[in-house]
Enzyme design. Structure first.
Site, PDB file in Angstrom:
ATOM      1  N   CYS A  35      40.929  45.118  42.056  1.00 58.12           N
ATOM      2  CA  CYS A  35      40.349  45.980  41.054  1.00 58.12           C
ATOM      3  C   CYS A  35      41.709  47.184  40.727  1.00 58.12           C
ATOM      4  O   CYS A  35      41.655  47.275  39.407  1.00 58.12           O
ATOM      5  CB  CYS A  35      39.135  47.106  41.684  1.00 58.12           C
ATOM      6  SG  CYS A  35      37.422  46.299  41.703  1.00 58.12           S
TER       7      CYS A  35
ATOM      8  N   HIS B  49      37.822  35.730  43.141  1.00 62.26           N
ATOM      9  CA  HIS B  49      39.409  35.173  42.491  1.00 62.26           C
ATOM     10  C   HIS B  49      39.421  33.708  42.648  1.00 62.26           C
ATOM     11  O   HIS B  49      38.817  33.149  43.751  1.00 62.26           O
ATOM     12  CB  HIS B  49      40.393  35.781  43.095  1.00 62.26           C
ATOM     13  CG  HIS B  49      40.560  35.712  44.798  1.00 62.26           C
ATOM     14  ND1 HIS B  49      39.680  36.717  45.458  1.00 62.26           N
ATOM     15  CD2 HIS B  49      41.141  34.906  45.469  1.00 62.26           C
ATOM     16  CE1 HIS B  49      40.163  35.960  46.771  1.00 62.26           C
ATOM     17  NE2 HIS B  49      40.736  35.330  46.751  1.00 62.26           N
TER      18      HIS B  49
ATOM     19  N   HIS C 218      41.962  30.602  42.774  1.00 58.71           N
ATOM     20  CA  HIS C 218      43.394  30.313  42.926  1.00 58.71           C
ATOM     21  C   HIS C 218      43.767  28.868  42.027  1.00 58.71           C
ATOM     22  O   HIS C 218      42.962  28.104  41.871  1.00 58.71           O
ATOM     23  CB  HIS C 218      43.549  29.593  44.380  1.00 58.71           C
ATOM     24  CG  HIS C 218      43.360  30.787  45.486  1.00 58.71           C
ATOM     25  ND1 HIS C 218      44.430  31.443  46.131  1.00 58.71           N
ATOM     26  CD2 HIS C 218      42.210  31.090  46.033  1.00 58.71           C
ATOM     27  CE1 HIS C 218      43.952  32.249  46.957  1.00 58.71           C
ATOM     28  NE2 HIS C 218      42.703  32.124  46.986  1.00 58.71           N
TER      29      HIS C 218
HETATM   30  P1  5GP Z   1      41.992  34.466  49.761  1.00 57.62           P
HETATM   31  O1  5GP Z   1      42.396  34.426  51.217  1.00 57.62           O
HETATM   32  O2  5GP Z   1      40.987  35.816  49.657  1.00 57.62           O
HETATM   33  O3  5GP Z   1      40.999  33.640  49.147  1.00 57.62           O
HETATM   34  O4  5GP Z   1      42.910  34.828  48.833  1.00 57.62           O
HETATM   35  C1  5GP Z   1      43.587  36.290  48.583  1.00 57.62           C
HETATM   36  C2  5GP Z   1      44.857  36.169  48.010  1.00 57.62           C
HETATM   37  O5  5GP Z   1      45.518  37.329  47.758  1.00 57.62           O
HETATM   38  C3  5GP Z   1      46.076  35.421  49.083  1.00 57.62           C
HETATM   39  O6  5GP Z   1      46.623  34.159  48.558  1.00 57.62           O
HETATM   40  C4  5GP Z   1      47.068  36.701  49.221  1.00 57.62           C
HETATM   41  O7  5GP Z   1      48.266  36.279  49.094  1.00 57.62           O
HETATM   42  C5  5GP Z   1      46.821  37.238  47.868  1.00 57.62           C
HETATM   43  N1  5GP Z   1      47.048  38.652  47.806  1.00 57.62           N
HETATM   44  C6  5GP Z   1      46.610  39.827  48.542  1.00 57.62           C
HETATM   45  N2  5GP Z   1      47.107  41.139  48.274  1.00 57.62           N
HETATM   46  C7  5GP Z   1      47.646  40.701  47.190  1.00 57.62           C
HETATM   47  C8  5GP Z   1      48.258  41.592  46.243  1.00 57.62           C
HETATM   48  O8  5GP Z   1      48.566  42.878  46.651  1.00 57.62           O
HETATM   49  N3  5GP Z   1      48.972  41.028  45.012  1.00 57.62           N
HETATM   50  C9  5GP Z   1      48.821  40.013  44.810  1.00 57.62           C
HETATM   51  N4  5GP Z   1      49.593  39.584  43.876  1.00 57.62           N
HETATM   52  N5  5GP Z   1      48.296  38.762  45.607  1.00 57.62           N
HETATM   53  C10 5GP Z   1      47.704  39.475  46.855  1.00 57.62           C
HETATM   54 ZN    ZN Z   2      37.383  44.787  43.199  1.00 56.53          ZN
END
Ligand code: 5GP
Ligand code: ZN
Length: 115
Positions: free
Chosen positions: A7, A98, A100
């Site tokens: 957010c 999100h 990827h």
């Molecule tokens: P998840 O594991 O929830 O599918 O993916 C979260 C992703 O967000 C991870 O790949 C992590 O590297 C990325 N991420 C976490 N915090 C940040 C941030 O502050 N900035 C950016 N650009 N990516 C983030």
């Molecule tokens: Zn959020």
């Protein structure tokens, strides 16, 4: 959600390398890229995950933007993977929906039927 990192990125309160944005979604480089092209596409509005009563039009837009990002990053020809992790078993670490966009390398695991 004021304590949600995505957010905060969507509002410009936390910096990110934004590659695409419009009124509904933001796409930015993952801070810890797992492959040469690793972009996250998020809705500006907070949803926990894909099952959080997300409007279907927004889900469609999220996917369309993911495909556009892949095109602009130059991986549409060679192929890429779209992935959204959900909950604990899905190993979701950020609780804001999100997608990827992963590309620029052969994915380590082939999902689906064996070769
Ligand atoms: P998840 O594991 O929830 O599918 O993916 C979260 C992703 O967000 C991870 O790949 C992590 O590297 C990325 N991420 C976490 N915090 C940040 C941030 O502050 N900035 C950016 N650009 N990516 C983030
Ligand atoms: Zn959020």
């Amino acid at each position: 959600m004021s304590d949600c990192i995505f957010c905060q990125i969507a509002k410009g309160e936390v910096p990110a390398r934004v590659v695409y944005e419009d009124d509904e979604v933001v796409a930015f480089e993952d801070i810890n890229p797992q492959v040469p092209v690793h972009v996250l596409v998020i809705p500006r509005q907070h949803y926990n995950d894909i099952g959080d009563d997300v409007p279907e039009a927004l889900l469609g837009h999220l996917l369309a933007v993911a495909a556009r990002v892949a095109q602009e990053k130059g991986v549409a020809e060679t192929g890429y993977r779209l992935l959204t992790n959900i909950g604990e078993d899905g190993r979701q670490t950020v609780g804001h929906l999100h997608m990827h966009v992963l590309g620029g390398a052969k994915m380590p695991i082939r999902m689906g039927p064996a070769d």
